[in-house]
Design an enzyme around this catalytic site. Structure first.
Site, PDB file in Angstrom:
ATOM      1  CE1 TYR A 105      -4.174  -1.435   0.559  1.00  0.00           C
ATOM      2  CE2 TYR A 105      -2.960  -3.055   1.857  1.00  0.00           C
ATOM      3  CZ  TYR A 105      -3.983  -2.977   1.173  1.00  0.00           C
ATOM      4  OH  TYR A 105      -5.155  -3.902   1.252  1.00  0.00           O
ATOM      5  CD  GLU A 176      -5.041  -6.754   1.642  1.00  0.00           C
ATOM      6  OE1 GLU A 176      -4.835  -6.075   2.058  1.00  0.00           O
ATOM      7  OE2 GLU A 176      -5.673  -7.959   2.237  1.00  0.00           O
ATOM      8  CD1 TRP A 225      -8.609  -3.559   1.176  1.00  0.00           C
ATOM      9  CD2 TRP A 225      -8.610  -5.546   0.767  1.00  0.00           C
ATOM     10  NE1 TRP A 225      -9.220  -3.940   2.229  1.00  0.00           N
ATOM     11  CE2 TRP A 225      -9.421  -5.344   1.905  1.00  0.00           C
ATOM     12  CE3 TRP A 225      -8.748  -6.992   0.243  1.00  0.00           C
ATOM     13  CZ2 TRP A 225     -10.144  -6.146   2.533  1.00  0.00           C
ATOM     14  CZ3 TRP A 225      -9.418  -7.885   1.107  1.00  0.00           C
ATOM     15  CH2 TRP A 225     -10.191  -7.536   2.324  1.00  0.00           C
ATOM     16  CD  GLU A 232     -10.366  -2.210   5.048  1.00  0.00           C
ATOM     17  OE1 GLU A 232      -9.246  -2.497   5.815  1.00  0.00           O
ATOM     18  OE2 GLU A 232     -11.036  -2.500   3.984  1.00  0.00           O
ATOM     19  CD1 TRP A 233      -7.639  -4.700   8.840  1.00  0.00           C
ATOM     20  CD2 TRP A 233      -6.870  -5.809  10.351  1.00  0.00           C
ATOM     21  NE1 TRP A 233      -6.949  -5.787   8.354  1.00  0.00           N
ATOM     22  CE2 TRP A 233      -6.689  -6.478   9.329  1.00  0.00           C
ATOM     23  CE3 TRP A 233      -6.500  -6.295  11.706  1.00  0.00           C
ATOM     24  CZ2 TRP A 233      -6.058  -7.917   9.259  1.00  0.00           C
ATOM     25  CZ3 TRP A 233      -5.935  -7.683  11.689  1.00  0.00           C
ATOM     26  CH2 TRP A 233      -5.748  -8.271  10.668  1.00  0.00           C
ATOM     27  CG  PHE A 241      -9.129   0.116   1.501  1.00  0.00           C
ATOM     28  CD1 PHE A 241      -7.878   0.411   0.903  1.00  0.00           C
ATOM     29  CD2 PHE A 241      -9.265   0.419   3.081  1.00  0.00           C
ATOM     30  CE1 PHE A 241      -6.900   0.732   1.625  1.00  0.00           C
ATOM     31  CE2 PHE A 241      -8.137   0.524   3.730  1.00  0.00           C
ATOM     32  CZ  PHE A 241      -6.972   1.008   3.053  1.00  0.00           C
TER      33      PHE A 241
END
Length: 283
Positions: A105, A176, A225, A232-233, A241
């Protein structure tokens, strides 16, 4: 914990290859979260800091599978706190993947840090590395909705080429890669559908993956992703996303501009151009 994860991976691959792989004609691998670390300054100390950060971030999990042991710099810094592999475990670990999956990322600067005045986060602390996204007042890339995740397209090529050289050009997949938008409960689909920043992000990262392939990297796939917004976590539903917007109350899904652009790109449409023109994608 990581030691057990690595051995569990090797055991799972061993079982799969013995009992299932021939029947299913499939491949099995491992996925690594691969931030690229760029030296903050062109000094020996910062160059070594970037290498240490890579060791504690990526080599930690891949080196045992390829070389039968942890990176030497980790052993030097952690000593007996770093577990060891028995001869039997080293045999088990050997060649225990068919491909490397890469979650990529962002890119960050790495600075050597041994002073008490350095504020080192827990993740990079053992490597004695200070990470920063700024050098001489200039940001390393464009901020995104995810704190500390900056859009730095050239970093993904550096990761892939580094993996190519270190691990004998083992087949790779980008498992991802994506762009996050920050949100809150008062925002609607209309606030998110014209996601030109995401289009530019995907376009530009593909540019550099294209370059890596042309330089010989055995890169076999790319996965955005994500298809839809999700949980998201630690950020929960505050980061988005997805190529499709999701109304979390009604579950209604709305394709964003990025979904249409990516669809056109996959179909080979010549209208699938970036929103800006400073990079050109050949496909």
């Amino acid at each position: 914990m990581a030691h057990n994860i690595i051995l569990s991976h090797a055991t799972a691959v061993d079982i799969y290859r013995k009992y299932y792989q021939a029947k299913q004609c499939a491949h099995i691998g491992i996925v690594i979260a691969a931030t690229w670390y760029e030296p903050l300054m062109t000094t020996t100390a910062d160059i070594l800091a970037a290498k240490r950060a890579m060791a504690f971030n990526q080599y930690w999990f891949l080196d045992p599978i390829f070389f039968g042991n942890y990176p030497s710099v980790m052993r030097q810094m952690l000593g007996p706190n770093l577990p060891t592999f028995t001869p039997e475990e080293k045999t088990l670990l050997k060649e225990k993947l068919d491909f490397i999956g890469i979650n990529q990322y962002t890119t960050t600067y790495a600075k050597y840090c041994i002073h008490s005045t350095c504020v080192i986060d827990a993740f990079d602390g053992n490597a004695l590395v200070l990470t920063t996204r700024e050098s001489n007042g200039q940001l390393i890339g464009t901020p995104t909705g995810m704190p500390m995740y900056y859009a730095v397209p050239w970093g993904i090529e550096k990761v892939v080429m580094h993996m190519k050289e270190r691990y004998n050009n083992t087949p790779m997949y980008i498992t991802e890669n994506g762009y996050s938008q920050a949100s809150n409960s008062s925002m609607t689909a209309a606030d998110f559908v014209n996601d030109t920043a995401r289009v530019n992000f995907i376009h530009d990262y593909l540019i550099y993956l294209n370059s890596a392939i042309r330089k010989g990297a055995d890169l076999r796939g790319y996965f955005v992703w994500s298809l839809i917004d999700n949980f998201e976590w630690l950020f929960g539903f505050t980061l988005r996303f997805g190529l499709h917007h999701v109304d979390f109350k009604t579950q209604k899904r709305t394709p964003r501009l990025s979904a249409k652009w990516y669809s056109n790109f996959l179909k080979g449409s010549k209208i699938a151009k970036s929103v800006h023109s400073d990079l050109s994608l050949e496909y």
